[in-house]
Design an enzyme around this catalytic site. Structure first.
Site, PDB file in Angstrom:
ATOM      1  N   ASN A 195       7.671   1.544  29.679  1.00  0.00           N
ATOM      2  CA  ASN A 195       7.740   1.052  28.304  1.00  0.00           C
ATOM      3  C   ASN A 195       7.954  -0.458  28.359  1.00  0.00           C
ATOM      4  O   ASN A 195       9.048  -0.915  28.689  1.00  0.00           O
ATOM      5  CB  ASN A 195       8.903   1.754  27.582  1.00  0.00           C
ATOM      6  CG  ASN A 195       9.162   1.170  26.209  1.00  0.00           C
ATOM      7  OD1 ASN A 195       8.371   0.384  25.691  1.00  0.00           O
ATOM      8  ND2 ASN A 195      10.290   1.559  25.608  1.00  0.00           N
ATOM      9  N   TRP A 196       6.907  -1.205  28.035  1.00  0.00           N
ATOM     10  CA  TRP A 196       6.999  -2.675  28.136  1.00  0.00           C
ATOM     11  C   TRP A 196       7.777  -3.297  26.988  1.00  0.00           C
ATOM     12  O   TRP A 196       8.034  -4.482  26.989  1.00  0.00           O
ATOM     13  CB  TRP A 196       5.586  -3.274  28.217  1.00  0.00           C
ATOM     14  CG  TRP A 196       5.024  -3.276  29.606  1.00  0.00           C
ATOM     15  CD1 TRP A 196       5.495  -2.582  30.678  1.00  0.00           C
ATOM     16  CD2 TRP A 196       3.897  -4.027  30.082  1.00  0.00           C
ATOM     17  NE1 TRP A 196       4.732  -2.844  31.789  1.00  0.00           N
ATOM     18  CE2 TRP A 196       3.742  -3.729  31.452  1.00  0.00           C
ATOM     19  CE3 TRP A 196       2.995  -4.913  29.485  1.00  0.00           C
ATOM     20  CZ2 TRP A 196       2.724  -4.291  32.233  1.00  0.00           C
ATOM     21  CZ3 TRP A 196       1.977  -5.473  30.257  1.00  0.00           C
ATOM     22  CH2 TRP A 196       1.857  -5.167  31.615  1.00  0.00           C
ATOM     23  N   LYS A 197       8.073  -2.511  25.947  1.00  0.00           N
ATOM     24  CA  LYS A 197       8.771  -3.048  24.761  1.00  0.00           C
ATOM     25  C   LYS A 197       8.000  -4.278  24.262  1.00  0.00           C
ATOM     26  O   LYS A 197       6.778  -4.300  24.372  1.00  0.00           O
ATOM     27  CB  LYS A 197      10.231  -3.336  25.101  1.00  0.00           C
ATOM     28  CG  LYS A 197      10.908  -2.107  25.755  1.00  0.00           C
ATOM     29  CD  LYS A 197      12.379  -2.216  25.899  1.00  0.00           C
ATOM     30  CE  LYS A 197      12.920  -0.925  26.516  1.00  0.00           C
ATOM     31  NZ  LYS A 197      14.366  -0.908  26.628  1.00  0.00           N
ATOM     32  N   HIS A 203      12.812   5.874  19.714  1.00  0.00           N
ATOM     33  CA  HIS A 203      13.530   5.044  20.692  1.00  0.00           C
ATOM     34  C   HIS A 203      14.761   4.439  20.020  1.00  0.00           C
ATOM     35  O   HIS A 203      14.718   4.049  18.857  1.00  0.00           O
ATOM     36  CB  HIS A 203      12.606   3.935  21.227  1.00  0.00           C
ATOM     37  CG  HIS A 203      13.155   3.279  22.448  1.00  0.00           C
ATOM     38  ND1 HIS A 203      14.176   2.352  22.382  1.00  0.00           N
ATOM     39  CD2 HIS A 203      12.863   3.424  23.759  1.00  0.00           C
ATOM     40  CE1 HIS A 203      14.479   1.956  23.617  1.00  0.00           C
ATOM     41  NE2 HIS A 203      13.702   2.599  24.471  1.00  0.00           N
ATOM     42  N   GLU A 216      16.061   1.619  20.205  1.00  0.00           N
ATOM     43  CA  GLU A 216      15.885   0.265  19.660  1.00  0.00           C
ATOM     44  C   GLU A 216      15.273   0.325  18.268  1.00  0.00           C
ATOM     45  O   GLU A 216      15.552  -0.524  17.421  1.00  0.00           O
ATOM     46  CB  GLU A 216      15.037  -0.582  20.633  1.00  0.00           C
ATOM     47  CG  GLU A 216      15.860  -0.975  21.850  1.00  0.00           C
ATOM     48  CD  GLU A 216      15.053  -1.192  23.114  1.00  0.00           C
ATOM     49  OE1 GLU A 216      13.820  -1.336  23.053  1.00  0.00           O
ATOM     50  OE2 GLU A 216      15.686  -1.208  24.197  1.00  0.00           O
ATOM     51  N   GLU A 266      17.700   9.090  26.880  1.00  0.00           N
ATOM     52  CA  GLU A 266      18.027   7.704  27.199  1.00  0.00           C
ATOM     53  C   GLU A 266      19.401   7.376  26.609  1.00  0.00           C
ATOM     54  O   GLU A 266      19.490   7.016  25.416  1.00  0.00           O
ATOM     55  CB  GLU A 266      16.979   6.754  26.609  1.00  0.00           C
ATOM     56  CG  GLU A 266      15.582   6.967  27.130  1.00  0.00           C
ATOM     57  CD  GLU A 266      14.729   5.707  27.002  1.00  0.00           C
ATOM     58  OE1 GLU A 266      14.133   5.320  28.007  1.00  0.00           O
ATOM     59  OE2 GLU A 266      14.677   5.105  25.920  1.00  0.00           O
ATOM     60  N   GLY A 299      18.913  -1.194  29.535  1.00  0.00           N
ATOM     61  CA  GLY A 299      18.943  -2.640  29.743  1.00  0.00           C
ATOM     62  C   GLY A 299      20.276  -3.177  30.200  1.00  0.00           C
ATOM     63  O   GLY A 299      20.511  -4.387  30.179  1.00  0.00           O
ATOM     64  N   SER A 346      17.917   1.937  32.634  1.00  0.00           N
ATOM     65  CA  SER A 346      18.143   1.187  33.878  1.00  0.00           C
ATOM     66  C   SER A 346      17.631   1.923  35.116  1.00  0.00           C
ATOM     67  O   SER A 346      18.258   1.878  36.175  1.00  0.00           O
ATOM     68  CB  SER A 346      19.625   0.822  34.039  1.00  0.00           C
ATOM     69  OG  SER A 346      20.028  -0.044  32.994  1.00  0.00           O
TER      70      SER A 346
HETATM   71  P1  13P Z   1      15.523  -0.173  30.806  1.00  0.00           P
HETATM   72  O1  13P Z   1      14.840   0.530  31.939  1.00  0.00           O
HETATM   73  O2  13P Z   1      15.171  -1.640  30.743  1.00  0.00           O
HETATM   74  O3  13P Z   1      16.992   0.089  30.799  1.00  0.00           O
HETATM   75  O4  13P Z   1      14.932   0.444  29.440  1.00  0.00           O
HETATM   76  C1  13P Z   1      14.914   1.814  29.286  1.00  0.00           C
HETATM   77  C2  13P Z   1      14.164   2.127  28.058  1.00  0.00           C
HETATM   78  O5  13P Z   1      14.599   1.858  26.974  1.00  0.00           O
HETATM   79  C3  13P Z   1      12.845   2.755  28.236  1.00  0.00           C
HETATM   80  O6  13P Z   1      12.347   3.219  27.019  1.00  0.00           O
END
Ligand code: 13P
Length: 257
Positions: free
Chosen positions: A18-20, A103, A105, A172, A178, A213
């Protein structure tokens, strides 16, 4: 037929990046050039969720590398006056297989409610996309013993869904995203068991990924936890080198080598 298709996708673990909100065209080309071959395609499936702007340019190069394409979100309406929104059929049209929904976020920053996630699930299924439904608790909720209640509430959007609907769930924990913190193998095992039991209660039997992470050096320890069938990777999916290493680690676990 439906059953065999379901089994075919189920038997492989999924490593999804997931590149966000990261990545320009130049990054996409560099990533594709450096992306290695999947060492165990019979055991591990690879997918990438770049931002909307990179979906179309990356679709064909990723297809040639046998990497499935996914989007990070979708709007639930089919079409019309919804400025700035992208429909599920538009995603399907340019070759997406997956769409990430729920998600943390989006729940926390954009204010996406369970009701909205529910509408988006239906839109994704109607367009033939496979949703990756993200669920996870905040640290305070874990500390106060509310983890299972939070996860059950987030999973309740699946209550009325068909058991045959194609679906992947990603656990998650918000406090692990993160932050460099990961849930311990005990926490992952226990939580995935709860998620699988809730899914079974609602008649669903699908892959459950771990996210938060995930890095090359912790992938194997997470992938061996019972009930974990892949990973949703954020930061470490941005560089092909670390993403390759995660795929390799998952392949080693899946093939037992
Ligand atoms: P990280 O791997 O950067 O912690 O992010 C996880 C995430 O939110 C994947 O959707």
């Amino acid at each position: 037929m439906e059953q065999s298709t379901k089994f075919a996708s189920r038997k492989r673990h999924l490593i999804a990046g997931n590149w966000k909100m990261n990545g320009l065209l130049e990054d996409a080309w560099q990533f594709i050039d450096a992306l290695g071959d999947n060492p165990a395609p019979d055991h591990v499936e690879v997918a990438l969720m770049p931002p909307f702007t990179l979906l179309h340019p990356m679709a064909e190069p990723l297809r040639q590398k046998d990497v499935r394409l996914g989007a990070q979100s979708v709007y639930f309406e089919k079409s019309g006056a919804f400025t700035g929104s992208v429909s599920a059929m538009m995603l399907r049209d340019i070759g997406c297989h997956y769409v990430i929904l729920g998600h943390s976020e989006r729940r926390d920053i954009i204010g996406e409610s369970n009701n909205i996630v529910h509408s988006k699930l239906d839109a994704a299924w109607n367009a033939g996309l496979e949703p990756i439904l993200c669920i996870g608790e905040h640290l305070e909720e874990r500390k106060t013993g509310k983890t299972n209640a939070v996860l059950a509430e987030q999973l309740s959007v699946l209550e009325a869904a068909s058991a045959d609907a194609s679906l992947t769930v990603a656990y998650e924990p918000v406090w692990a995203i993160g932050t460099g913190l990961t849930a311990t193998p005990e926490q992952v095992t226990e939580t995935h068991a709860f998620i699988h039991s809730e899914l079974a209660r609602m008649g669903h039997d699908c892959r459950v990924l771990y996210g938060g992470s995930v890095k090359p050096d912790n992938t194997a320890a997470l992938m061996v936890c019972p009930g974990v069938e892949g990973a949703l990777v954020g930061g470490a999916s941005l560089q092909a080198e670390s993403f390759n290493q995660i795929i390799q680690a998952a392949a080693s676990v899946a093939t037992g080598e």
